[in-house]
Design a protein around this motif. Structure first.
Motif, PDB file in Angstrom:
ATOM      1  N   ALA A 148       9.391  -5.534   0.444  1.00  0.00           N
ATOM      2  CA  ALA A 148       9.335  -6.065   1.806  1.00  0.00           C
ATOM      3  C   ALA A 148       8.133  -5.505   2.553  1.00  0.00           C
ATOM      4  N   GLU A 149       7.422  -6.369   3.187  1.00  0.00           N
ATOM      5  CA  GLU A 149       6.272  -5.954   3.972  1.00  0.00           C
ATOM      6  C   GLU A 149       6.575  -6.200   5.442  1.00  0.00           C
TER       7      GLU A 149
ATOM      8  N   ASP B  35       6.252   5.814  -5.637  1.00  0.00           N
ATOM      9  CA  ASP B  35       5.780   7.098  -5.086  1.00  0.00           C
ATOM     10  C   ASP B  35       5.963   8.214  -6.112  1.00  0.00           C
ATOM     11  N   ASP B  36       7.180   8.293  -6.637  1.00  0.00           N
ATOM     12  CA  ASP B  36       7.494   9.371  -7.591  1.00  0.00           C
ATOM     13  C   ASP B  36       6.652   9.260  -8.855  1.00  0.00           C
ATOM     14  N   LEU B  37       6.591   8.046  -9.381  1.00  0.00           N
ATOM     15  CA  LEU B  37       5.853   7.868 -10.636  1.00  0.00           C
ATOM     16  C   LEU B  37       4.357   8.097 -10.440  1.00  0.00           C
ATOM     17  N   SER B  38       3.847   7.691  -9.291  1.00  0.00           N
ATOM     18  CA  SER B  38       2.418   7.903  -9.034  1.00  0.00           C
ATOM     19  C   SER B  38       2.099   9.397  -9.043  1.00  0.00           C
ATOM     20  N   GLN B  39       2.983  10.149  -8.390  1.00  0.00           N
ATOM     21  CA  GLN B  39       2.750  11.597  -8.365  1.00  0.00           C
ATOM     22  C   GLN B  39       2.792  12.163  -9.785  1.00  0.00           C
ATOM     23  N   GLU B  40       3.757  11.698 -10.545  1.00  0.00           N
ATOM     24  CA  GLU B  40       3.867  12.175 -11.932  1.00  0.00           C
ATOM     25  C   GLU B  40       2.619  11.832 -12.746  1.00  0.00           C
ATOM     26  N   VAL B  41       2.096  10.645 -12.504  1.00  0.00           N
ATOM     27  CA  VAL B  41       0.893  10.209 -13.241  1.00  0.00           C
ATOM     28  C   VAL B  41      -0.224  11.231 -13.045  1.00  0.00           C
ATOM     29  N   PHE B  42      -0.449  11.616 -11.794  1.00  0.00           N
ATOM     30  CA  PHE B  42      -1.577  12.502 -11.525  1.00  0.00           C
ATOM     31  C   PHE B  42      -1.300  13.936 -11.977  1.00  0.00           C
ATOM     32  N   LEU B  43      -0.066  14.344 -11.887  1.00  0.00           N
ATOM     33  CA  LEU B  43       0.246  15.678 -12.397  1.00  0.00           C
ATOM     34  C   LEU B  43       0.053  15.725 -13.910  1.00  0.00           C
TER      35      LEU B  43
ATOM     36  N   GLU C  59       0.851  -1.190   0.000  1.00  0.00           N
ATOM     37  CA  GLU C  59       0.000   0.000   0.000  1.00  0.00           C
ATOM     38  C   GLU C  59       0.885   1.238   0.000  1.00  0.00           C
ATOM     39  N   ALA C  60       0.346   2.301  -0.543  1.00  0.00           N
ATOM     40  CA  ALA C  60       1.093   3.555  -0.534  1.00  0.00           C
ATOM     41  C   ALA C  60       1.200   4.065   0.899  1.00  0.00           C
ATOM     42  N   ASP C  61       2.333   4.653   1.196  1.00  0.00           N
ATOM     43  CA  ASP C  61       2.509   5.306   2.491  1.00  0.00           C
ATOM     44  C   ASP C  61       1.518   6.474   2.573  1.00  0.00           C
ATOM     45  N   GLU C  62       0.785   6.508   3.673  1.00  0.00           N
ATOM     46  CA  GLU C  62      -0.267   7.534   3.772  1.00  0.00           C
ATOM     47  C   GLU C  62       0.287   8.953   3.745  1.00  0.00           C
ATOM     48  N   ARG C  63       1.476   9.116   4.333  1.00  0.00           N
ATOM     49  CA  ARG C  63       2.055  10.472   4.342  1.00  0.00           C
ATOM     50  C   ARG C  63       2.454  10.896   2.933  1.00  0.00           C
ATOM     51  N   VAL C  64       2.989   9.937   2.201  1.00  0.00           N
ATOM     52  CA  VAL C  64       3.386  10.250   0.816  1.00  0.00           C
ATOM     53  C   VAL C  64       2.138  10.537  -0.015  1.00  0.00           C
ATOM     54  N   ALA C  65       1.103   9.723   0.209  1.00  0.00           N
ATOM     55  CA  ALA C  65      -0.143   9.926  -0.537  1.00  0.00           C
ATOM     56  C   ALA C  65      -0.728  11.301  -0.235  1.00  0.00           C
ATOM     57  N   ALA C  66      -0.690  11.688   1.035  1.00  0.00           N
ATOM     58  CA  ALA C  66      -1.231  12.997   1.417  1.00  0.00           C
ATOM     59  C   ALA C  66      -0.421  14.121   0.773  1.00  0.00           C
ATOM     60  N   ARG C  67       0.895  13.919   0.723  1.00  0.00           N
ATOM     61  CA  ARG C  67       1.754  14.942   0.116  1.00  0.00           C
ATOM     62  C   ARG C  67       1.477  15.057  -1.384  1.00  0.00           C
ATOM     63  N   THR C  68       1.301  13.907  -1.998  1.00  0.00           N
ATOM     64  CA  THR C  68       1.012  13.901  -3.435  1.00  0.00           C
ATOM     65  C   THR C  68      -0.324  14.600  -3.706  1.00  0.00           C
TER      66      THR C  68
ATOM     67  N   TYR D 134      -5.629   6.564  -7.146  1.00  0.00           N
ATOM     68  CA  TYR D 134      -4.247   6.622  -6.634  1.00  0.00           C
ATOM     69  C   TYR D 134      -3.775   5.275  -6.087  1.00  0.00           C
ATOM     70  N   ARG D 135      -4.603   4.674  -5.255  1.00  0.00           N
ATOM     71  CA  ARG D 135      -4.182   3.429  -4.589  1.00  0.00           C
ATOM     72  C   ARG D 135      -3.791   2.369  -5.617  1.00  0.00           C
ATOM     73  N   ASP D 136      -4.624   2.170  -6.609  1.00  0.00           N
ATOM     74  CA  ASP D 136      -4.339   1.109  -7.585  1.00  0.00           C
ATOM     75  C   ASP D 136      -3.171   1.467  -8.502  1.00  0.00           C
ATOM     76  N   ILE D 137      -3.064   2.745  -8.824  1.00  0.00           N
ATOM     77  CA  ILE D 137      -1.915   3.162  -9.636  1.00  0.00           C
ATOM     78  C   ILE D 137      -0.618   2.911  -8.867  1.00  0.00           C
ATOM     79  N   TYR D 138      -0.645   3.250  -7.599  1.00  0.00           N
ATOM     80  CA  TYR D 138       0.547   3.039  -6.781  1.00  0.00           C
ATOM     81  C   TYR D 138       0.892   1.548  -6.716  1.00  0.00           C
ATOM     82  N   ARG D 139      -0.096   0.727  -6.450  1.00  0.00           N
ATOM     83  CA  ARG D 139       0.137  -0.718  -6.325  1.00  0.00           C
ATOM     84  C   ARG D 139       0.667  -1.294  -7.644  1.00  0.00           C
ATOM     85  N   PHE D 140       0.058  -0.834  -8.723  1.00  0.00           N
ATOM     86  CA  PHE D 140       0.508  -1.292 -10.043  1.00  0.00           C
ATOM     87  C   PHE D 140       1.982  -0.929 -10.258  1.00  0.00           C
ATOM     88  N   LEU D 141       2.308   0.317  -9.980  1.00  0.00           N
ATOM     89  CA  LEU D 141       3.683   0.771 -10.216  1.00  0.00           C
ATOM     90  C   LEU D 141       4.667   0.119  -9.250  1.00  0.00           C
TER      91      LEU D 141
END
Lengths: 143, 156
Positions: B86-87, B32-40, A53-62, B14-21
């Motif tokens: 890693a989880e 993280d970076d690519l997800s942000q770029e996707v939405f921008l 899952e995406a980090d919530e803080r990163v998601a909020a920042r985005t 966002y959630r699914d795009i992030y998981r996919f990437l």
């Protein structure tokens, strides 16, 4: 009909795609077909259960970055409006400047009126006493 | 584009795009970076009047895929097989999910991509075909083969 066709049909049916129902019926009638279906369903469930899952803080920042971009002064729409206002201001300045210059350099269309206005004397004061002179008393001719 | 539209777009995908990437790259920071770029990119496209988007989800996943391709091109290397990220904690009985993630990392990128676009993106064959620039039949065949491969790898 090969096993591959049966399995491919089950795969497509699981994805909600249009399939030949008679082929699907035959595939599911076989034990192997049902096992394949069960495996595919399990794979789907395992994908859904992927713990990443995406980090919530990163998601909020985005999210904040995204909204700032649409809301901030640098949003494209706002920049367009700002550019339009600036262009209008420049145009208005040129127009006003031209008007002012024309007024300063050209002669007045009715100069006489302007002079008369400028030199008009104020109204004379009202008389407060009367002086009378009698000939031969107050003055004499030839003296 | 109104704030609400951008926020909605983000909330929906966002959630699914992030998981996919993340599963495509095997790297959280890159995801993280690519997800942000996707939405921008998406917001910029909507701002510049991209017009009506026929399939919003397919469209946004296409952007993700293009950015991923651009990233690989910039890196001047073939994408590495995506290792499982890693989880810290896995729920009881969820081991299969991690095993699947590991198995996905060992798949060829094109197979992994089609599988994730289907299973994480929820795209139709037609939308995946449009996104990947291939035919729906090819998507069908690739998905089927990938599932069989995963089935064999995981013994399910």
């Amino acid at each position: 009909m090969t096993e591959a066709v049966l399995e491919a049909t089950i795969s497509a049916a699981l994805d909600g795609e249009r399939v030949d129902l008679s082929v699907l019926r035959r595939a599911l009638a076989q034990e192997n077909g049902r096992t394949v279906l069960a495996s595919f369903v399990l794979l789907r469930a395992a994908t859904a259960a992927d713990p990443i899952e995406a980090d919530e803080r990163v998601a909020a920042r985005t999210r904040a970055t995204l909204l700032r971009r649409t809301r901030g002064w640098f949003a494209p729409r706002h920049l367009a409006v700002a550019a339009s206002v600036a262009a209008m201001a420049v145009a208005a300045s040129f127009w006003l400047g031209a008007q002012w210059q024309r007024a300063a350099t050209s002669p007045s269309p009715t100069p006489g009126v302007a002079v008369a206005e400028a030199t008009r004397a104020p109204q004379p004061p009202s008389p407060t006493r009367m002086l009378q002179f009698q000939p031969g008393v107050d003055w004499r001719d030839g003296v | 584009m109104a704030d609400i539209a951008a926020a909605d777009l983000f909330a929906r995908h966002y959630r699914d795009i992030y998981r996919f990437l993340a599963r495509m790259t095997g790297r959280r920071d890159l995801a993280d970076d690519l997800s942000q770029e996707v939405f921008l990119h998406a917001v910029r496209a909507l701002d510049s009047g991209v017009g009506a988007v026929r399939h919003e989800r397919g469209w946004i996943f296409s952007i993700a895929r293009h950015l991923l391709t651009d990233h690989h091109r910039r890196e001047q290397r073939r994408p590495v097989a995506a290792p499982p990220v890693a989880e810290s904690a896995v729920g009881a009985g969820q081991e299969l999910a991690l095993e699947l993630a590991d198995a996905l990392g060992r798949l060829p990128e094109a197979d992994r991509e089609v599988f994730l676009l289907k299973e994480m993106g929820g795209l139709s064959y037609e939308q995946i075909a449009e996104t990947c620039g291939c035919t729906a039949e090819s998507v069908h065949a690739r998905l089927y083969r990938t599932r069989l491969a995963l089935r064999a790898m995981l013994s399910v």
